[in-house]
Motif scaffolding. Structure first.
Motif, PDB file in Angstrom:
ATOM      1  N   TYR A  20       0.839  -1.198   0.000  1.00  0.00           N
ATOM      2  CA  TYR A  20       0.000   0.000   0.000  1.00  0.00           C
ATOM      3  C   TYR A  20       0.876   1.251   0.000  1.00  0.00           C
ATOM      4  CZ  TYR A  20      -2.981  -3.592   2.120  1.00  0.00           C
ATOM      5  OH  TYR A  20      -3.661  -4.752   2.381  1.00  0.00           O
ATOM      6  N   TYR A  40       0.378   5.313   1.161  1.00  0.00           N
ATOM      7  CA  TYR A  40      -0.440   6.328   1.818  1.00  0.00           C
ATOM      8  C   TYR A  40       0.295   7.662   1.794  1.00  0.00           C
ATOM      9  CZ  TYR A  40      -2.996   2.475   4.091  1.00  0.00           C
ATOM     10  OH  TYR A  40      -3.747   1.357   4.355  1.00  0.00           O
ATOM     11  N   GLN A  85       0.364  11.197   4.277  1.00  0.00           N
ATOM     12  CA  GLN A  85      -0.055  11.690   5.577  1.00  0.00           C
ATOM     13  C   GLN A  85       0.036  13.203   5.582  1.00  0.00           C
ATOM     14  OE1 GLN A  85       2.305  10.548   9.001  1.00  0.00           O
ATOM     15  NE2 GLN A  85       0.644  11.033  10.410  1.00  0.00           N
ATOM     16  N   GLY A 133      -3.932  16.854  10.031  1.00  0.00           N
ATOM     17  CA  GLY A 133      -5.376  16.979  10.176  1.00  0.00           C
ATOM     18  C   GLY A 133      -6.190  16.044   9.310  1.00  0.00           C
ATOM     19  N   LEU A 134      -5.541  15.319   8.427  1.00  0.00           N
ATOM     20  CA  LEU A 134      -6.254  14.414   7.520  1.00  0.00           C
ATOM     21  C   LEU A 134      -5.903  12.961   7.760  1.00  0.00           C
ATOM     22  CD1 LEU A 134      -5.960  16.433   4.187  1.00  0.00           C
ATOM     23  CD2 LEU A 134      -7.927  16.282   5.714  1.00  0.00           C
ATOM     24  N   GLY A 135      -4.950  12.690   8.628  1.00  0.00           N
ATOM     25  CA  GLY A 135      -4.555  11.314   8.862  1.00  0.00           C
ATOM     26  C   GLY A 135      -3.869  10.730   7.643  1.00  0.00           C
ATOM     27  N   LEU A 136      -4.007   9.440   7.481  1.00  0.00           N
ATOM     28  CA  LEU A 136      -3.426   8.737   6.334  1.00  0.00           C
ATOM     29  C   LEU A 136      -4.515   8.487   5.300  1.00  0.00           C
ATOM     30  CD1 LEU A 136      -1.366   7.980   8.673  1.00  0.00           C
ATOM     31  CD2 LEU A 136      -0.757   6.073   7.213  1.00  0.00           C
ATOM     32  N   LEU A 185      -5.197   6.534   1.564  1.00  0.00           N
ATOM     33  CA  LEU A 185      -4.666   5.515   0.673  1.00  0.00           C
ATOM     34  C   LEU A 185      -4.594   6.049  -0.757  1.00  0.00           C
ATOM     35  CD1 LEU A 185      -3.800   2.520   0.391  1.00  0.00           C
ATOM     36  CD2 LEU A 185      -6.206   2.007  -0.107  1.00  0.00           C
ATOM     37  N   GLU A 236      -8.091   6.017  -2.140  1.00  0.00           N
ATOM     38  CA  GLU A 236      -8.934   7.185  -1.909  1.00  0.00           C
ATOM     39  C   GLU A 236      -8.483   8.402  -2.699  1.00  0.00           C
ATOM     40  OE1 GLU A 236      -8.974   8.059   2.240  1.00  0.00           O
ATOM     41  OE2 GLU A 236     -10.472   9.648   2.078  1.00  0.00           O
ATOM     42  N   PHE A 283       3.986   7.088   3.068  1.00  0.00           N
ATOM     43  CA  PHE A 283       4.277   5.845   3.760  1.00  0.00           C
ATOM     44  C   PHE A 283       3.877   4.660   2.894  1.00  0.00           C
ATOM     45  CE2 PHE A 283       5.729   7.171   7.822  1.00  0.00           C
ATOM     46  CZ  PHE A 283       5.096   8.365   8.087  1.00  0.00           C
ATOM     47  N   THR A 323      -3.346  -6.964   9.513  1.00  0.00           N
ATOM     48  CA  THR A 323      -2.422  -5.933   9.994  1.00  0.00           C
ATOM     49  C   THR A 323      -1.479  -5.481   8.891  1.00  0.00           C
ATOM     50  OG1 THR A 323      -2.510  -6.964  12.163  1.00  0.00           O
ATOM     51  CG2 THR A 323      -0.698  -5.428  11.751  1.00  0.00           C
ATOM     52  N   GLN A 324      -1.261  -4.171   8.834  1.00  0.00           N
ATOM     53  CA  GLN A 324      -0.298  -3.608   7.907  1.00  0.00           C
ATOM     54  C   GLN A 324       0.944  -3.166   8.665  1.00  0.00           C
ATOM     55  OE1 GLN A 324      -2.091  -0.607   5.406  1.00  0.00           O
ATOM     56  NE2 GLN A 324      -3.823  -1.930   4.902  1.00  0.00           N
ATOM     57  N   PHE A 358       4.353  -0.736   8.396  1.00  0.00           N
ATOM     58  CA  PHE A 358       4.696   0.492   7.713  1.00  0.00           C
ATOM     59  C   PHE A 358       6.199   0.721   7.620  1.00  0.00           C
ATOM     60  CE2 PHE A 358       0.722   2.797   7.031  1.00  0.00           C
ATOM     61  CZ  PHE A 358      -0.147   1.991   7.741  1.00  0.00           C
ATOM     62  N   GLY A 359       6.586   1.355   6.512  1.00  0.00           N
ATOM     63  CA  GLY A 359       7.948   1.810   6.356  1.00  0.00           C
ATOM     64  C   GLY A 359       8.169   3.106   7.105  1.00  0.00           C
ATOM     65  N   PRO A 360       9.400   3.629   7.085  1.00  0.00           N
ATOM     66  CA  PRO A 360       9.737   4.836   7.843  1.00  0.00           C
ATOM     67  C   PRO A 360       9.266   6.126   7.216  1.00  0.00           C
ATOM     68  CG  PRO A 360      11.654   4.030   6.689  1.00  0.00           C
ATOM     69  CD  PRO A 360      10.581   3.002   6.467  1.00  0.00           C
TER      70      PRO A 360
END
Lengths: 111, 110
Positions: A33, A35, A37, A40-43, A45, A59, A90, A99-100, A102-104
């Motif tokens: 995936y 994403y 970030q 105020g909008l979060g993550l 996709l 999205e 990300f 579960t996902q 995540f990279g750094p």
């Protein structure tokens, strides 16, 4: 060490330039995936791939493309960057529906 | 499409006190719910998930979350907060894809 790596760590890019963000995982996860970030909008996709050879739109896919030639790599390309694509990106992997991991992240600034 | 709401941008608690970070969700069908934590300049780390079974889910670092179907909520809790718990917390729901809330910044003060 098992996990997800992303490159570059950060990048400043002129508007109109092409840019590919790299993502590699060594956990043999089928799904990957991308994403972005934003405060105020979060993550949100951008694109996903449930298995090698397939991709799907998330999205906020406009202005981005992906490919999944093999299980491990999932690059994200901005064909012609615009300032609104300034964000932290990300990559994540996992089995579909679970579960996902995540990279750094890659911090991208488009001027 | 599925969605998640985290009604609080910021939660402040004193060290040693219980903490709650709220999350409500909307999804058709059975919900798959997740909590992730993000420390500064890092990617998200998985804390816990609810797929099915017991409504109280226990996760990493002493966190737990309670699934409440009637209230469509999945609040994150910890009985005794630590200063090191200070971070950004994200709730997520799995439908056709994963949708994340906007995040709640937890600050634990000594």
């Amino acid at each position: 060490i098992a996990g997800i790596t992303q490159a570059p760590t950060s990048q400043i890019l002129a508007a109109g330039r092409r840019m590919t963000l790299r993502c590699t995982q060594d956990m043999r996860h089928n799904a990957m995936y991308w994403y972005r970030q934003d405060l105020g909008l979060g993550l949100r996709l951008i694109h996903y791939s449930n298995t090698a050879g397939t991709t799907g739109k998330g999205e906020v896919p406009d202005g981005y493309s992906v490919s999944r030639a093999n299980t491990d790599d999932f690059p994200l390309t901005l064909a012609s960057a615009v300032p609104s694509q300034t964000s932290v990106y990300f990559c994540a992997s996992g089995s579909p529906g679970t579960t996902q991991y995540f990279g750094p992240g890659t911090r991208l600034t488009v001027l | 499409a599925q969605s998640v709401a985290q009604p609080e941008d910021q939660v402040n608690v004193a060290e040693g006190n219980p903490l709650t970070v709220k999350c409500t969700y909307s999804v058709s069908g059975n919900p798959y719910l997740f909590w992730y934590v993000q420390y500064p300049n890092r990617g998200l780390q998985f804390l816990l998930k609810y797929i099915t079974g017991d409504n109280l889910v226990k996760g990493s670092y002493g966190f737990e979350a309670e699934f409440n179907k009637s209230q469509t909520s999945f609040h994150l809790k910890k009985p005794s907060a630590l200063v090191s718990d200070s971070a950004l917390y994200f709730c997520a729901v799995r439908g056709n894809d994963m949708r994340f809330g906007a995040g709640t910044r937890l600050t634990v003060k000594p």
